[in-house]
Design a protein around this motif. Structure first.
Motif, PDB file in Angstrom:
ATOM      1  N   GLY A   1       0.798  -1.229   0.000  1.00  0.00           N
ATOM      2  CA  GLY A   1       0.000   0.000   0.000  1.00  0.00           C
ATOM      3  C   GLY A   1       0.824   1.268   0.000  1.00  0.00           C
ATOM      4  N   LEU A   2       1.895   1.273  -0.791  1.00  0.00           N
ATOM      5  CA  LEU A   2       2.781   2.438  -0.845  1.00  0.00           C
ATOM      6  C   LEU A   2       2.034   3.716  -1.224  1.00  0.00           C
TER       7      LEU A   2
ATOM      8  N   ARG B   1      -1.422   9.564   2.652  1.00  0.00           N
ATOM      9  CA  ARG B   1      -1.652   9.966   4.045  1.00  0.00           C
ATOM     10  C   ARG B   1      -0.516  10.834   4.567  1.00  0.00           C
ATOM     11  N   ARG B   2       0.702  10.555   4.158  1.00  0.00           N
ATOM     12  CA  ARG B   2       1.865  11.286   4.660  1.00  0.00           C
ATOM     13  C   ARG B   2       2.086  12.588   3.910  1.00  0.00           C
ATOM     14  N   GLY B   3       1.560  12.670   2.693  1.00  0.00           N
ATOM     15  CA  GLY B   3       1.753  13.883   1.909  1.00  0.00           C
ATOM     16  C   GLY B   3       3.150  14.040   1.362  1.00  0.00           C
TER      17      GLY B   3
ATOM     18  N   ARG C   1      11.409   6.473   1.450  1.00  0.00           N
ATOM     19  CA  ARG C   1      12.398   6.463   2.525  1.00  0.00           C
ATOM     20  C   ARG C   1      11.874   6.924   3.873  1.00  0.00           C
ATOM     21  N   SER C   2      11.058   7.939   3.915  1.00  0.00           N
ATOM     22  CA  SER C   2      10.590   8.451   5.217  1.00  0.00           C
ATOM     23  C   SER C   2       9.088   8.229   5.412  1.00  0.00           C
ATOM     24  N   LEU C   3       8.537   7.258   4.699  1.00  0.00           N
ATOM     25  CA  LEU C   3       7.119   6.944   4.867  1.00  0.00           C
ATOM     26  C   LEU C   3       6.827   6.405   6.266  1.00  0.00           C
TER      27      LEU C   3
ATOM     28  N   ALA D   1       1.124   6.849   8.373  1.00  0.00           N
ATOM     29  CA  ALA D   1       1.080   6.112   7.109  1.00  0.00           C
ATOM     30  C   ALA D   1       0.070   4.968   7.144  1.00  0.00           C
ATOM     31  N   LEU D   2      -0.075   4.313   8.305  1.00  0.00           N
ATOM     32  CA  LEU D   2      -0.990   3.176   8.423  1.00  0.00           C
ATOM     33  C   LEU D   2      -2.387   3.593   8.885  1.00  0.00           C
ATOM     34  N   GLY D   3      -2.560   4.848   9.236  1.00  0.00           N
ATOM     35  CA  GLY D   3      -3.867   5.305   9.689  1.00  0.00           C
ATOM     36  C   GLY D   3      -4.212   4.861  11.098  1.00  0.00           C
ATOM     37  N   VAL D   4      -3.181   4.728  11.965  1.00  0.00           N
ATOM     38  CA  VAL D   4      -3.403   4.275  13.341  1.00  0.00           C
ATOM     39  C   VAL D   4      -3.662   5.476  14.261  1.00  0.00           C
TER      40      VAL D   4
END
Length: 190
Positions: free
Chosen positions: A102-103, A109-111, A116-118, A128-131
């Motif tokens: 799910g890149l 989500r990260r914009g 590398r910095s996801l 990134a995972l929506g937690v």
DNA sequence: CTATAGATAATCT
DNA sequence: GATTATCTATAGG
């Protein structure tokens, strides 16, 4: 591909923290390979559980194999896995993942663009995972979580934990040696 | 590459 | 009122 069950977490927290390196963690199908963890023991001044159960840390005193999610610095969610042998109060901070699933969703989500910095940091990977707190105290063997065992032995790096002001000498940070997805590199050796 | 400031709010004293 | 298991942008070497 082998699913990880809750019994995986019913062991000493330091052993589980080490064994989590290389495990695949997915939330609603989005996630990657664990490359960095930190252990927090109940009798550890740096742990939220050190002074006993509170409204915030109560899930660390629940059964192993469940999540403990808390808000850090007023803006970042941090994801922990509860691990102990029946006594409670210990957990493992997931500090970094190597993104594999799910890149595109993570980047949205990260914009940001690059991989590398996801997920290279505890606050970054939860974004990134929506937690969020909505995933607190949930079992790790049921949706939206999905954990797969690692498929080969990996070189493990060990070092002091990051961002704490208590018990800074304890080498309870574990990582995949040489991974470009760590939140910070491990010192060669001391 | 390292260093530092600022954001921002729940939690605990 | 002080602290915090962080991240980003910016300034300097």
């Amino acid at each position: 591909m082998t699913r990880i069950g809750l019994e995986f977490f019913a062991r000493d927290v330091l052993v589980v923290a080490r064994d989590l390196i290389g495990v695949t963690v997915l939330v609603d199908g989005v996630g990657g390979l664990v490359v960095e963890t930190e252990a927090y023991h109940r009798e550890d001044p740096a742990s939220h559980a050190f002074r006993g159960p509170t409204a915030r840390n109560i899930s660390m005193f629940g059964p192993p194999g469940h999540t403990y999610v808390y808000l850090s610095y007023g803006m970042h969610w941090c994801l922990n896995f509860v691990a102990h042998r029946g006594d409670g109060g210990s957990g493992i901070l997931i500090r970094a993942l190597e993104p594999t699933h799910g890149l595109g969703e993570m980047a949205r989500r990260r914009g940001i663009a690059g991989p590398r910095s996801l997920c290279s940091g505890p606050g970054r990977l939860t974004q990134a995972l929506g937690v969020t707190r909505a995933q607190n105290a949930l079992p790790l063997d049921a949706p939206p979580f999905e954990l797969h065992a690692r498929e080969a032995d990996l070189p493990i790096a060990v070092g002091p934990r990051i961002g704490i002001s208590q018990a800074q000498d304890r080498p309870w940070r574990f990582g995949l040696a040489g991974s470009p997805y760590l939140s910070k590199p491990f010192s060669p050796r001391t």
